[in-house]
Scaffold this active site. Sequence first.
Site, PDB file in Angstrom:
ATOM      1  N   ARG A  59      -7.917 -44.635 -60.135  1.00  0.00           N
ATOM      2  CA  ARG A  59      -8.498 -44.880 -61.459  1.00  0.00           C
ATOM      3  C   ARG A  59      -7.352 -44.924 -62.463  1.00  0.00           C
ATOM      4  O   ARG A  59      -6.210 -44.644 -62.143  1.00  0.00           O
ATOM      5  CB  ARG A  59      -9.600 -43.875 -61.813  1.00  0.00           C
ATOM      6  CG  ARG A  59      -9.535 -42.500 -61.249  1.00  0.00           C
ATOM      7  CD  ARG A  59      -8.370 -41.664 -61.718  1.00  0.00           C
ATOM      8  NE  ARG A  59      -8.305 -41.671 -63.163  1.00  0.00           N
ATOM      9  CZ  ARG A  59      -7.205 -41.491 -63.857  1.00  0.00           C
ATOM     10  NH1 ARG A  59      -6.030 -41.280 -63.275  1.00  0.00           N
ATOM     11  NH2 ARG A  59      -7.211 -41.534 -65.175  1.00  0.00           N
ATOM     12  N   ARG A  92     -15.549 -52.153 -61.542  1.00  0.00           N
ATOM     13  CA  ARG A  92     -15.678 -51.425 -62.808  1.00  0.00           C
ATOM     14  C   ARG A  92     -15.527 -52.431 -63.956  1.00  0.00           C
ATOM     15  O   ARG A  92     -14.709 -53.348 -63.841  1.00  0.00           O
ATOM     16  CB  ARG A  92     -14.623 -50.311 -62.930  1.00  0.00           C
ATOM     17  CG  ARG A  92     -14.800 -49.183 -61.903  1.00  0.00           C
ATOM     18  CD  ARG A  92     -13.876 -48.007 -62.188  1.00  0.00           C
ATOM     19  NE  ARG A  92     -14.345 -47.206 -63.312  1.00  0.00           N
ATOM     20  CZ  ARG A  92     -13.615 -46.221 -63.875  1.00  0.00           C
ATOM     21  NH1 ARG A  92     -12.399 -45.951 -63.417  1.00  0.00           N
ATOM     22  NH2 ARG A  92     -14.093 -45.532 -64.889  1.00  0.00           N
ATOM     23  N   GLN A 191     -10.654 -35.523 -65.545  1.00  0.00           N
ATOM     24  CA  GLN A 191      -9.348 -36.119 -65.228  1.00  0.00           C
ATOM     25  C   GLN A 191      -8.196 -35.348 -65.892  1.00  0.00           C
ATOM     26  O   GLN A 191      -7.082 -35.296 -65.351  1.00  0.00           O
ATOM     27  CB  GLN A 191      -9.291 -37.584 -65.689  1.00  0.00           C
ATOM     28  CG  GLN A 191     -10.129 -38.528 -64.849  1.00  0.00           C
ATOM     29  CD  GLN A 191     -11.523 -38.709 -65.415  1.00  0.00           C
ATOM     30  OE1 GLN A 191     -12.069 -37.817 -66.048  1.00  0.00           O
ATOM     31  NE2 GLN A 191     -12.128 -39.866 -65.171  1.00  0.00           N
ATOM     32  N   ASP A 232      -7.995 -48.503 -71.938  1.00  0.00           N
ATOM     33  CA  ASP A 232      -8.521 -49.337 -70.848  1.00  0.00           C
ATOM     34  C   ASP A 232      -8.626 -50.796 -71.241  1.00  0.00           C
ATOM     35  O   ASP A 232      -8.569 -51.688 -70.389  1.00  0.00           O
ATOM     36  CB  ASP A 232      -9.892 -48.824 -70.404  1.00  0.00           C
ATOM     37  CG  ASP A 232      -9.715 -47.595 -69.536  1.00  0.00           C
ATOM     38  OD1 ASP A 232      -9.533 -46.508 -70.099  1.00  0.00           O
ATOM     39  OD2 ASP A 232      -9.708 -47.755 -68.301  1.00  0.00           O
TER      40      ASP A 232
END
Length: 340
Positions: A59, A92, A191, A232
């Site tokens: 990720r 994703r 995370q 992102d």
Amino acid sequence: MPGMTTTNHNRPATIEWVGDAASGHLRLIDQTKLPGALEYLDCQDVGSVWHAIKRLSVRGAPAIGVSAAYGCVIGAQAGTFGESADYLATSRPTAVNLFWAIDRMKGLGTADPARLLDEAKAIHAEDAAMCDAIGRNAMRLIKEGGGVLTHCNAGALATAGIGTATAPMYTAHDAGRKFRVYADETRPLLQGARLTAWELQQAGIDVTLICDNMAASVMREGKIDVVITGADRIARNGDAANKIGTYNLAVLARHHGIPFYIAAPTSTFDLACPSGADIPIEQREPAEVQTAMGHPLAPADVKVYNPAFDVTPAELITAIITEKGVIEPVTEDAVRGMVG
Ligand code: MRU
């Protein structure tokens, strides 16, 4: 990237290609197992790459892109390059690096595994070099004796190099600078606690874990001089999507007069996206909020809202640090000037 050098910090490789183009495969650190165990996941088919991305074994926007590029090679080995590339693109929705890397692989106009592997390795190496360049460009943000707050993991585990938000931390640490990092734990999937605290601790960087709801107090206590996170997807007006909770930090930072920076490679910009409102936000399973690492935290059938990302408006971002330079102030003209 010609002329750029990368730094080897002797960390275990987040992403690795094992073997040759004809029969090699993708090896990933299985990040769902950290910090309890450092285990590797060997992906020999496209389905396992897709699932590794979907369930967050790998990720972080750049790492997703690099993994998908290698996934395309695995598809080509099976004679299904085109379908595999399209399938990987459904894993994703928010990190634009996924689509950027797949488009780059498709753009070669070949299904030859050897040529595709060369391109995937180039994407991999360039990502590591971009992290190093971000580290150099952002190192000035880390002051001797200062405090840095970060959110989620935009670290070595999220990239092929020294991370984006963490790049100035590693660079400053290597230069002998002393500073403290505060890592938000980053619910629901932790995370920050599981990954950022782990990798910074491994590197010998002074890291303190806080719950997400402690950020305001920690700022008011004067412990934070700068907030640095990754992204992102960054729209062309500079609005930036990152892990849910990033927007909270930007609002808090503004209130406390603390600069808020995004560190991201140019592969994270989406000039086709006019503003943050156009960025697709991934919605994830209720179970991620109802439970923590499999343990129930709430009534099993409670309604849940679980967006994985939020958008920080450009006006709350002091600057965006890229491998090419610094975008400050964050305006559409400045983004276009830096990214193209
Ligand atoms: O859901 P994740 O763990 O993939 O979210 C990761 C982030 O939000 C990171 O901050 C972002 O991808 C940048 S990684 C350099």
